[in-house]
Every structure is written in C-alpha cells, then in structure tokens.
Design an enzyme around this catalytic site. Structure first.
Site, short mmCIF file in Angstrom:
data_model
loop_
_atom_site.label_atom_id
_atom_site.label_comp_id
_atom_site.label_asym_id
_atom_site.label_seq_id
_atom_site.Cartn_x
_atom_site.Cartn_y
_atom_site.Cartn_z
N HIS A 17 0.34 -1.21 -0.28
CA HIS A 17 -0.16 0.06 -0.15
C HIS A 17 1.08 1.04 0.02
O HIS A 17 1.83 1.31 0.02
CB HIS A 17 -0.87 0.30 1.13
CG HIS A 17 -0.64 -0.41 2.52
ND1 HIS A 17 0.38 1.23 3.13
CD2 HIS A 17 -0.77 -0.87 3.47
CE1 HIS A 17 1.21 0.91 3.89
NE2 HIS A 17 0.59 -0.91 4.61
N HIS A 20 4.00 1.37 2.19
CA HIS A 20 5.21 0.74 1.59
C HIS A 20 6.00 1.87 0.52
O HIS A 20 7.08 1.20 1.02
CB HIS A 20 4.80 -0.61 1.40
CG HIS A 20 4.26 -1.71 2.15
ND1 HIS A 20 2.87 -2.06 2.09
CD2 HIS A 20 4.83 -1.81 3.67
CE1 HIS A 20 2.44 -2.67 3.22
NE2 HIS A 20 3.54 -2.94 3.79
N CYS A 125 2.01 -9.16 21.04
CA CYS A 125 0.45 -8.56 19.54
C CYS A 125 1.31 -9.76 18.65
O CYS A 125 2.48 -9.22 17.89
CB CYS A 125 0.68 -7.60 19.80
SG CYS A 125 -0.43 -7.16 17.94
N CYS A 128 2.23 -7.11 15.23
CA CYS A 128 3.59 -6.28 15.35
C CYS A 128 4.44 -7.65 15.56
O CYS A 128 5.29 -7.28 15.28
CB CYS A 128 3.09 -5.69 17.08
SG CYS A 128 2.73 -4.60 17.40
N CYS A 143 -3.59 -4.09 21.77
CA CYS A 143 -1.86 -3.32 20.99
C CYS A 143 -1.85 -2.17 20.47
O CYS A 143 -3.36 -2.09 20.44
CB CYS A 143 -1.88 -4.08 19.61
SG CYS A 143 -1.00 -3.34 18.79
N HIS A 146 -2.64 -2.04 16.62
CA HIS A 146 -3.39 -2.86 16.43
C HIS A 146 -4.57 -2.43 17.02
O HIS A 146 -5.63 -3.26 15.91
CB HIS A 146 -2.53 -4.14 15.92
CG HIS A 146 -2.02 -4.01 15.33
ND1 HIS A 146 -0.45 -4.31 15.41
CD2 HIS A 146 -1.68 -4.15 13.55
CE1 HIS A 146 0.16 -4.28 14.21
NE2 HIS A 146 -0.23 -3.92 13.30
N LYS A 294 -11.55 14.46 2.48
CA LYS A 294 -11.99 15.75 1.11
C LYS A 294 -11.68 14.60 -0.43
O LYS A 294 -10.81 14.18 -0.58
CB LYS A 294 -11.51 16.71 1.05
CG LYS A 294 -11.82 18.48 1.05
CD LYS A 294 -11.01 19.41 0.87
CE LYS A 294 -11.41 19.84 -0.81
NZ LYS A 294 -10.49 21.36 -0.43
N LYS A 297 -12.33 13.60 -7.31
CA LYS A 297 -13.91 13.00 -8.36
C LYS A 297 -13.30 11.91 -9.21
O LYS A 297 -13.20 10.99 -9.46
CB LYS A 297 -13.64 14.50 -9.57
CG LYS A 297 -15.30 14.92 -8.88
CD LYS A 297 -16.05 15.49 -10.15
CE LYS A 297 -16.61 17.33 -9.42
NZ LYS A 297 -15.47 18.64 -9.76
O1 ME8 Z 1 7.01 -3.58 10.34
N1 ME8 Z 1 2.87 5.48 6.63
O2 ME8 Z 1 6.67 -5.04 8.30
P1 ME8 Z 1 5.48 -3.74 7.45
C1 ME8 Z 1 4.18 5.76 6.72
N2 ME8 Z 1 8.70 -6.54 8.32
N3 ME8 Z 1 5.27 5.11 6.10
C2 ME8 Z 1 4.05 2.81 6.33
C3 ME8 Z 1 2.34 3.31 6.85
C4 ME8 Z 1 1.91 4.70 6.63
N4 ME8 Z 1 0.97 5.00 7.36
N5 ME8 Z 1 2.43 1.68 6.32
C5 ME8 Z 1 3.19 1.42 5.77
C6 ME8 Z 1 7.35 -4.44 8.77
N6 ME8 Z 1 4.48 2.32 6.34
C7 ME8 Z 1 8.59 -5.51 9.80
C8 ME8 Z 1 9.90 -4.86 9.23
S1 ME8 Z 1 12.37 -4.73 9.13
C9 ME8 Z 1 13.22 -5.05 9.50
C10 ME8 Z 1 10.68 -5.25 9.12
C11 ME8 Z 1 6.57 1.49 6.28
O3 ME8 Z 1 4.83 -4.28 6.34
C12 ME8 Z 1 7.36 1.93 7.39
O4 ME8 Z 1 8.48 1.68 6.71
O5 ME8 Z 1 4.19 -3.98 8.70
C13 ME8 Z 1 6.86 1.08 8.25
O6 ME8 Z 1 7.94 1.09 8.82
C14 ME8 Z 1 6.68 -0.34 7.08
O7 ME8 Z 1 6.01 0.44 6.08
C15 ME8 Z 1 5.80 -1.38 7.94
O8 ME8 Z 1 6.06 -1.94 6.42
#
Ligand code: ME8
Length: 503
Positions: A17, A20, A125, A128, A143, A146, A294, A297
């Site tokens: 998403h 990422h 959790c 997490c 958590c 979450h 917001k 369109k």
């Molecule tokens: O935590 N805004 O993976 P994950 C900004 N596998 N960045 C965001 C975001 C948001 N709303 N949501 C996700 C993990 N991210 C572990 C990591 S590393 C050795 C293991 C980004 O799939 C941000 O970089 O939950 C966040 O730290 C990461 O996705 C978490 O990805």
C-alpha cells in the site's frame, strides 16, 4: 565512497500500500542522489516472510504460509519498478542464503555468551510480532498499534541478553548524536533504553514458520531477529561476489516510526553481540494519514498508489509525497491535495516553465542556444544550490531538499515574467539581450532538472533529452556548468488531461 541504503522489508501478509511505497521512494531518492555524486550505491528492499503475521494470515486464507509469501512477495517485487525505484536487490527472508546467514550470525551470538534458556511470560501482539511490556498496553489489554486483544504467552525460549548492552547502547547514543534521526525519535529510543532493558526472546517454540534454530530443532528464530539480519545477509549473495567488505555498514536505514525500537535498540545490540559494525544512521519517518476527508472526482477518496501511477505517472506520486508531508513528520494525504499539487506545481510551475522556455527558443531562435555569459541577475540566486541540496539529502531532509530546488523553479518563472522575452523579441535591437535571457533560462532549467532527477526521474530525463543535455552527474549540475547548444520540442511533461497521459 559507498552509500548503502535500506527500506524495511515488508510483511507479505497483505498487499503493498501507499505506506510501503513511501519508504521505498524515499530510499530511491537518496540512492539516485548518491549515484549522481559518483558513489558506489547499494539500495536494498524486500519482504519479511516468516513469523505469526504471515502464518496467521495464511491460516485465515486456508493456504500454506509459503504459498501466501510467494504470491505477495511478487506483488512487492513488482511495486518497486512501478514506483521507478532503482533497488539493486530484492531480498526475501525465505531465500536459503538468507536463512543460512541468520543461523550463522545468531550461532555466533550464542557462542559469544549472549543466549540462554528461559521462560517467557507476558503479553504479545501477533500482528506486530512483538512482546509488549506492561506499560505499553492499551486499555482492555490491547495492542497500542493494532488495537487487537493481546495474547498471554508463556513459553520456553532461548533469550537474547539485551540487558547486557544497556551501557554500550547509552554510550553509543552519547557518542553518535545522529545515530537515530530526527532528534525526537532519538530521544524516544534513548528514553526507552534508559528506562532499563529487559532480555528478549530470540526463538519461538510454538511456531513452525521461521528459520530453524541450528542447536535446537524444536525452535525457530523470533521473526524480528531473522528480519533485521536481512540488511547484513543480502550483501553476501545479492551478486556473484560477496559485497559485505565493500558496503558494510549501512549508511542509512529508513524506517517508519512503528518499528523504531527494533531498529534503534535491538538491532545495534545484536550487531554488537555479533561483533559487526553499526549502521551510520537510522532515519525514522512519520506516518501518512490516509483519512481522505476531501474526495476527488477522478480518484475517489483513498489515495491508491496504483491508481495515481496509472493516471498521473510515478513521478507525480513521488513528488507529491515529499512535497505534501514534511519527511520525518506525520501528515495527511488525500486525492484532492494530490490533484491540486499536480496542477499548480507540476503542470503550471515546472511543466509550463519547460514548455515555454523551449517554445520561445524554437520560435525566436530556431532552437539554437547562443553561447556567452549568463544573466547575473539570476545566477546569484542559484549559487550554492547544489551543495545545499546535497547537505540536506545527507541528513535525509528530503522535503527541505525538494523545497530548495522548487524555490528555484519559481525563481525561473519570475525571471520569465521580469524579462518578458516576447517583448524583447519585438525589436531586433534587443537581440543580444534576448539571447542572454533565453540562454540563462534554459541553463537554469537544466540545473533544476538535474537536481530534480532523484525525485522526478522520468520527467527529468525527458526534459534533459529535449535540452540535449542528458548528463546527470551532480558535478555538472550547477547553473553555468553546462552549455546547451540546441533544444528540441518536448511533449507536455505533466499533461492536465491525464487520460492522454495514461493512454
Ligand atoms: O513492520 N505511513 O513490515 P510492514 C508511512 N516486516 N509509512 C508506512 C505506513 C504509513 N501509513 N504504513 C507502513 C514490518 N509504512 C516488518 C519490518 S524490517 C527488518 C521488518 C511503512 O509491512 C513504514 O516504513 O508492517 C513502516 O515502518 C513499514 O512500512 C512497515 O511495514
């Protein structure tokens, strides 16, 4: 000089998403900038495939974890090129070479005396994959991230002696002010360390989906230790030759604030235990808040990166994210603010500047650019620009760097208005002055295009090709360092009719 930058490896329990995409683009901006400096760059991203987050999601879908991992890892792998991300490798923690490296390093940590058997009892959790201390629990034993109910875990584990690193971690933070950035996150991590470190489980007994513990078949490694080691293992097999000696330690780990403790506390302690060098910086960015109050369109109300890319291209998304939300802070994104910035900044400010400049050169000079001195009324406003952008990117200040460049895009637009080449063109007596204005303008455009390349790679390359100046090295980025001879017509960089762009 080498520059090694990483993103977190993403869980394959769900599809990629915008969050990422955000971290991946940030790492790409830094990687591209450092390549422009002529450094050896390695940019790593990938997927985190073990542990409960993935095992539970697979179970809920009635498939094997490996099947879910294979399917979703491909979606993450495909995301990078869609974002124009130029990663040098894509690691999967189910790669056998990674698994072997995890076993090797953690075996060494055990030999060093930092692993012992014990019983873990506490809150956990599964989303997490994190053991929660009593003071981290939300009301109703939930958590804090979450908001799901925590499970009470009691299991026989091997522990990592995190507490043995209390003093060394405090010393690290004292000696390396900029180990964790920005300062607010550093202070948060340091406060956690100072509150007293407790040992953490290194292995899981109940879980089967993970890297096997070589000294005890009944256990797999706790997913976070397996995952963190990706940053180290990747260098050993990403290429035919082992790159570790050349590239270790990492220059920057980019992460979101949700995974601060793992990176800022567990990770340096683990590296100390394994006698490996520590990363130079961990930069912690904020969260993109996707409330989408917001509605736009054309895009609906959730900023879907794939929909944006399909209609407006990857550059527009890359630009928007770092313009809209100061990198390092939380900020809201919405389809409406995306469309506004696309139109006012990309299309009107940069797009029009490029098309006007080229159109005037074609109309008044048949595309030829004269040589000679530049207009000093403009050059002063560009002096020091390349160095200040480099310095900001050195500190991962991506929004400030983009702002520095964008101020010059605006300055060039004002210059066009001030000098009104269309007025100069009416009287042949002004021919020299017109030449100077057009030459200054096109050289300014070249300079900002080179500097913008990390943010807008596709558009900058198209623009530079039209200027006949495709050199991207930062050494030649300064205004006046180039010498454009002739320009060619350029199709709109940021068309307002985006149906046409995606057609
Ligand atoms: O935590 N805004 O993976 P994950 C900004 N596998 N960045 C965001 C975001 C948001 N709303 N949501 C996700 C993990 N991210 C572990 C990591 S590393 C050795 C293991 C980004 O799939 C941000 O970089 O939950 C966040 O730290 C990461 O996705 C978490 O990805």
């Amino acid at each position: 000089m080498s520059f090694y930058v990483t993103t977190p490896i993403y869980y394959v329990n769900a599809a990629p998403h915008l969050g990422h995409a955000y971290t991946t683009i940030a790492a790409d901006v830094m990687a591209r900038h450092h390549r422009q400096r002529g450094e050896e760059v390695f940019f790593l991203t990938g997927t985190d495939e073990h542990g409960e987050p993935v095992a539970d999601a697979a179970h809920a879908l009635g498939v094997e974890p490996q099947e879910l991992a294979d399917k979703n890892a491909e979606r993450f792998r495909a995301l990078a090129p869609q974002l124009s991300a130029s990663n040098d490798f894509f690691i999967r923690t189910t790669d056998p070479q990674h698994e072997a490296k995890v076993q090797e390093v953690l075996g060494r940590v055990r030999e060093g005396g930092y692993v012992y058997e014990g019983t873990y009892e506490g809150w956990y959790c599964p989303r997490c994959a994190d053991f929660k201390a009593d003071n981290e629990i939300e009301e109703g034993t939930r958590c804090p991230i979450h908001h799901i109910e925590l499970t009470r875990e009691q299991e026989q584990n091997y522990f990592f002696a995190l507490s043995a690193f209390q003093e060394r971690l405090e010393a690290l933070y004292g000696e390396h002010e900029r180990f964790v950035l920005p300062a607010t996150r550093r202070n948060e991590a340091l406060a956690f360390i100072r509150s007293g470190l407790r040992d953490v489980p290194l292995t899981r007994h109940r879980l089967r989906w993970g890297v096997r513990v070589p000294w005890d078949d009944e256990h797999v490694f706790y997913v976070w230790f397996d995952a963190l080691l990706n940053y180290y293992s990747a260098l050993s097999y990403a290429r035919d030759q082992d790159l570790t000696a050349r590239l270790w330690p990492p220059s920057y780990h980019l992460i979101g604030k949700d995974i601060l403790r793992f990176h800022a506390v567990y990770w340096p302690a683990l590296l100390m235990a394994a006698e490996l060098e520590l990363p130079e910086h961990i930069f912690v960015h904020g969260f993109l808040l996707m409330d989408g109050e917001k509605m736009s369109k054309s895009l609906g109300n959730v900023l879907d990166p794939f929909a944006v890319i399909e209609r407006f291209g990857a550059d527009a998304l890359r630009f928007y994210l770092f313009r809209e939300v100061p990198f390092g802070q939380d900020g809201s994104v919405s389809t409406a603010s995306f469309e506004l910035r696309y139109e006012t900044e990309l299309a009107n400010e940069l797009g029009n500047l490029a098309s006007r400049t080229i159109a005037m050169l074609l109309r008044y000079r048949g595309g030829e650019v004269s040589s000679g001195a530049l207009d000093e009324s403009l050059t002063g406003d560009f002096s020091g620009l390349v160095d200040s952008v480099s310095e900001l990117i050195d500190g991962a200040e991506l929004t400030l760097a983009l702002d520095e460049i964008w101020r010059r895009v605006r300055r060039l637009n004002r210059y066009v208005e001030e000098r009104a080449p269309w007025v100069l063109a009416r009287d042949p007596a002004n021919a020299q002055e017109l030449d100077c204005v057009l030459r200054t303008l096109v050289e300014g455009l070249r300079s900002v295009a080179v500097l913008l390349w990390p943010f807008l790679p596709g558009s900058s390359e198209r623009l530079l090709a039209a200027l006949g100046a495709s050199e991207l090295a930062l050494a030649g980025a300064a205004l006046g360092a180039g010498q454009i001879a002739r320009v060619q017509a350029l199709e709109s960089l940021f068309p307002k009719d985006t149906q046409a762009a995606s057609a």
